[in-house]
Design a protein around this motif. Structure first.
Motif, PDB file in Angstrom:
ATOM      1  N   SER A  94      22.220  29.964  37.520  1.00  0.00           N
ATOM      2  CA  SER A  94      23.032  29.802  36.318  1.00  0.00           C
ATOM      3  C   SER A  94      22.159  29.861  35.067  1.00  0.00           C
ATOM      4  O   SER A  94      21.099  29.227  35.007  1.00  0.00           O
ATOM      5  CB  SER A  94      23.763  28.457  36.367  1.00  0.00           C
ATOM      6  N   SER A  95      22.617  30.598  34.063  1.00  0.00           N
ATOM      7  CA  SER A  95      21.894  30.643  32.790  1.00  0.00           C
ATOM      8  C   SER A  95      21.863  29.268  32.130  1.00  0.00           C
ATOM      9  O   SER A  95      20.897  28.916  31.437  1.00  0.00           O
ATOM     10  CB  SER A  95      22.560  31.642  31.840  1.00  0.00           C
ATOM     11  N   LEU A  96      22.908  28.477  32.350  1.00  0.00           N
ATOM     12  CA  LEU A  96      22.991  27.154  31.727  1.00  0.00           C
ATOM     13  C   LEU A  96      22.001  26.188  32.375  1.00  0.00           C
ATOM     14  O   LEU A  96      21.358  25.390  31.688  1.00  0.00           O
ATOM     15  CB  LEU A  96      24.420  26.630  31.827  1.00  0.00           C
ATOM     16  N   ALA A  97      21.857  26.284  33.692  1.00  0.00           N
ATOM     17  CA  ALA A  97      20.853  25.463  34.372  1.00  0.00           C
ATOM     18  C   ALA A  97      19.449  25.886  33.955  1.00  0.00           C
ATOM     19  O   ALA A  97      18.567  25.043  33.739  1.00  0.00           O
ATOM     20  CB  ALA A  97      21.016  25.573  35.885  1.00  0.00           C
ATOM     21  N   ALA A  98      19.237  27.198  33.826  1.00  0.00           N
ATOM     22  CA  ALA A  98      17.925  27.691  33.394  1.00  0.00           C
ATOM     23  C   ALA A  98      17.570  27.141  32.019  1.00  0.00           C
ATOM     24  O   ALA A  98      16.435  26.713  31.772  1.00  0.00           O
ATOM     25  CB  ALA A  98      17.920  29.219  33.375  1.00  0.00           C
ATOM     26  N   ALA A  99      18.547  27.129  31.104  1.00  0.00           N
ATOM     27  CA  ALA A  99      18.304  26.597  29.760  1.00  0.00           C
ATOM     28  C   ALA A  99      18.037  25.098  29.802  1.00  0.00           C
ATOM     29  O   ALA A  99      17.181  24.583  29.074  1.00  0.00           O
ATOM     30  CB  ALA A  99      19.496  26.902  28.859  1.00  0.00           C
ATOM     31  N   ALA A 100      18.760  24.386  30.652  1.00  0.00           N
ATOM     32  CA  ALA A 100      18.585  22.932  30.743  1.00  0.00           C
ATOM     33  C   ALA A 100      17.171  22.564  31.184  1.00  0.00           C
ATOM     34  O   ALA A 100      16.606  21.561  30.729  1.00  0.00           O
ATOM     35  CB  ALA A 100      19.611  22.340  31.703  1.00  0.00           C
ATOM     36  N   TRP A 101      16.573  23.381  32.058  1.00  0.00           N
ATOM     37  CA  TRP A 101      15.215  23.086  32.525  1.00  0.00           C
ATOM     38  C   TRP A 101      14.197  23.131  31.388  1.00  0.00           C
ATOM     39  O   TRP A 101      13.123  22.533  31.485  1.00  0.00           O
ATOM     40  CB  TRP A 101      14.813  24.062  33.632  1.00  0.00           C
ATOM     41  N   ASN A 102      14.525  23.823  30.291  1.00  0.00           N
ATOM     42  CA  ASN A 102      13.588  23.888  29.160  1.00  0.00           C
ATOM     43  C   ASN A 102      13.251  22.507  28.612  1.00  0.00           C
ATOM     44  O   ASN A 102      12.154  22.284  28.094  1.00  0.00           O
ATOM     45  CB  ASN A 102      14.182  24.728  28.021  1.00  0.00           C
ATOM     46  N   VAL A 103      14.223  21.597  28.681  1.00  0.00           N
ATOM     47  CA  VAL A 103      14.033  20.270  28.080  1.00  0.00           C
ATOM     48  C   VAL A 103      14.220  19.164  29.112  1.00  0.00           C
ATOM     49  O   VAL A 103      14.574  18.032  28.778  1.00  0.00           O
ATOM     50  CB  VAL A 103      14.993  20.066  26.885  1.00  0.00           C
ATOM     51  N   ALA A 104      13.960  19.479  30.376  1.00  0.00           N
ATOM     52  CA  ALA A 104      14.201  18.518  31.459  1.00  0.00           C
ATOM     53  C   ALA A 104      13.264  17.317  31.413  1.00  0.00           C
ATOM     54  O   ALA A 104      13.540  16.291  32.046  1.00  0.00           O
ATOM     55  CB  ALA A 104      14.082  19.217  32.814  1.00  0.00           C
ATOM     56  N   LEU A 105      12.167  17.418  30.667  1.00  0.00           N
ATOM     57  CA  LEU A 105      11.238  16.289  30.591  1.00  0.00           C
ATOM     58  C   LEU A 105      11.694  15.228  29.598  1.00  0.00           C
ATOM     59  O   LEU A 105      11.074  14.172  29.492  1.00  0.00           O
ATOM     60  CB  LEU A 105       9.835  16.784  30.225  1.00  0.00           C
ATOM     61  N   ARG A 106      12.765  15.513  28.861  1.00  0.00           N
ATOM     62  CA  ARG A 106      13.331  14.509  27.953  1.00  0.00           C
ATOM     63  C   ARG A 106      14.507  13.834  28.650  1.00  0.00           C
ATOM     64  O   ARG A 106      15.522  14.468  28.922  1.00  0.00           O
ATOM     65  CB  ARG A 106      13.809  15.160  26.650  1.00  0.00           C
ATOM     66  N   ASP A 107      14.386  12.567  28.955  1.00  0.00           N
ATOM     67  CA  ASP A 107      15.460  11.851  29.641  1.00  0.00           C
ATOM     68  C   ASP A 107      16.722  11.814  28.783  1.00  0.00           C
ATOM     69  O   ASP A 107      16.651  11.652  27.554  1.00  0.00           O
ATOM     70  CB  ASP A 107      15.035  10.414  29.956  1.00  0.00           C
ATOM     71  N   GLY A 108      17.868  11.966  29.427  1.00  0.00           N
ATOM     72  CA  GLY A 108      19.136  11.874  28.720  1.00  0.00           C
ATOM     73  C   GLY A 108      20.047  13.041  29.039  1.00  0.00           C
ATOM     74  O   GLY A 108      19.840  13.780  30.009  1.00  0.00           O
ATOM     75  N   ILE A 109      21.068  13.216  28.210  1.00  0.00           N
ATOM     76  CA  ILE A 109      22.061  14.270  28.406  1.00  0.00           C
ATOM     77  C   ILE A 109      21.541  15.586  27.821  1.00  0.00           C
ATOM     78  O   ILE A 109      21.030  15.628  26.704  1.00  0.00           O
ATOM     79  CB  ILE A 109      23.397  13.903  27.732  1.00  0.00           C
ATOM     80  N   ILE A 110      21.677  16.648  28.597  1.00  0.00           N
ATOM     81  CA  ILE A 110      21.329  17.994  28.134  1.00  0.00           C
ATOM     82  C   ILE A 110      22.610  18.816  28.115  1.00  0.00           C
ATOM     83  O   ILE A 110      23.363  18.841  29.094  1.00  0.00           O
ATOM     84  CB  ILE A 110      20.287  18.657  29.043  1.00  0.00           C
ATOM     85  N   CYS A 111      22.835  19.480  26.994  1.00  0.00           N
ATOM     86  CA  CYS A 111      24.087  20.206  26.783  1.00  0.00           C
ATOM     87  C   CYS A 111      23.791  21.670  26.452  1.00  0.00           C
ATOM     88  O   CYS A 111      23.666  22.037  25.282  1.00  0.00           O
ATOM     89  CB  CYS A 111      24.869  19.542  25.647  1.00  0.00           C
ATOM     90  N   PRO A 112      23.671  22.534  27.471  1.00  0.00           N
ATOM     91  CA  PRO A 112      23.492  23.962  27.202  1.00  0.00           C
ATOM     92  C   PRO A 112      24.784  24.564  26.642  1.00  0.00           C
ATOM     93  O   PRO A 112      25.874  24.293  27.170  1.00  0.00           O
ATOM     94  CB  PRO A 112      23.165  24.553  28.574  1.00  0.00           C
TER      95      PRO A 112
END
Length: 240
Positions: A94-112
């Motif tokens: 998924s492109s959205l999962a790929a984008a989310a991994w960009n900031v996965a080291l920041r704990d919290g909600i990620i909204c692609p």
């Protein structure tokens, strides 16, 4: 596992080679060139930089959408061609999962968020904790207003990534939505390395496909199909 990963579902395009979760080489461009002109040269570049040949690759991963219809088709067809010629398994990401991994080291909600036009977004929500992503929603096509209401109901701050991040930040910030933060410019677009991280997770779960099974995931029909169906509906209505 050595992965060759392609991403061309957004305005940018990138290719990388990884061994398990270790990045060996990556090529990224966001200069307006067509993906059909840049993707294969980037494949050649990362293979040379990693000092590997395609015969040493264990699987081919590719972002299958949602996103640009043309970009997704180019990426998927390129991945299928590489994999089919060598009998390699494929992994659709998924492109959205790929984008989310960009900031996965920041704990919290990620909204692609990726702009789907007509007030709509391609979106999913993820939670990150200590570099581990947990999916909260499936990939979906959602109205901007509906996403805004959902973020208000969550009551938590969120990091926005994807080509719709700045647009959503401009619209959501200062409203009832809790703190929303756009990702840094260099981390906004989906990238091959993030896609490779997701592909590694999927491979561990056994979610491998043949080249024939690998298909785009558009979430909605291409515009040409929608227009054709609209004409057919109009003609049927006229006859009645």
């Amino acid at each position: 596992m050595k992965l060759l990963t392609l991403e061309s579902a957004s305005l940018s395009a990138s290719v990388c080679v990884t061994e398990d979760t270790r990045l060996l080489a990556q090529s990224f461009q966001n200069c307006g060139l067509t993906h059909s002109a840049t993707l294969l040269p980037m494949v050649d570049h990362v293979m040379t930089a990693s000092r590997l040949t395609l015969d040493e690759i264990d699987a081919v991963a590719v972002v299958t959408g949602p996103g640009s219809f043309t970009g997704v088709r180019i990426g998927v067809s390129t991945a299928k061609g590489i994999a089919d010629g060598r009998g390699l398994p494929c992994i659709g990401v998924s492109s959205l999962a790929a984008a989310a991994w960009n900031v996965a080291l920041r704990d919290g909600i990620i909204c692609p968020v990726m702009d789907a036009r007509r007030g709509q977004l391609y979106n999913a929500l993820f939670s990150a904790e200590r570099g581990v992503l947990t999916r909260l929603t499936p990939d979906r096509l959602i109205l901007r207003d509906d996403l805004k209401k959902e973020l208000i109901s969550l009551g938590k701050s969120a990091v926005l990534v994807g080509d719709g991040a700045q647009m959503c930040y401009n619209e959501f910030s200062g409203s009832e939505v809790p703190d929303v933060i756009p990702a840094p410019p260099g981390l906004v677009f989906p990238a091959a390395h993030g896609a490779a991280m997701e592909a590694h997770r999927l491979a561990q779960e056994g979610q491998l496909l043949t080249a024939a099974q690998l298909m785009p995931c558009y979430l909605r029909q291409p515009q040409a199909v929608r227009e054709r169906l609209a004409r057919q509906t109009a003609q049927t209505t006229t006859k009645e």
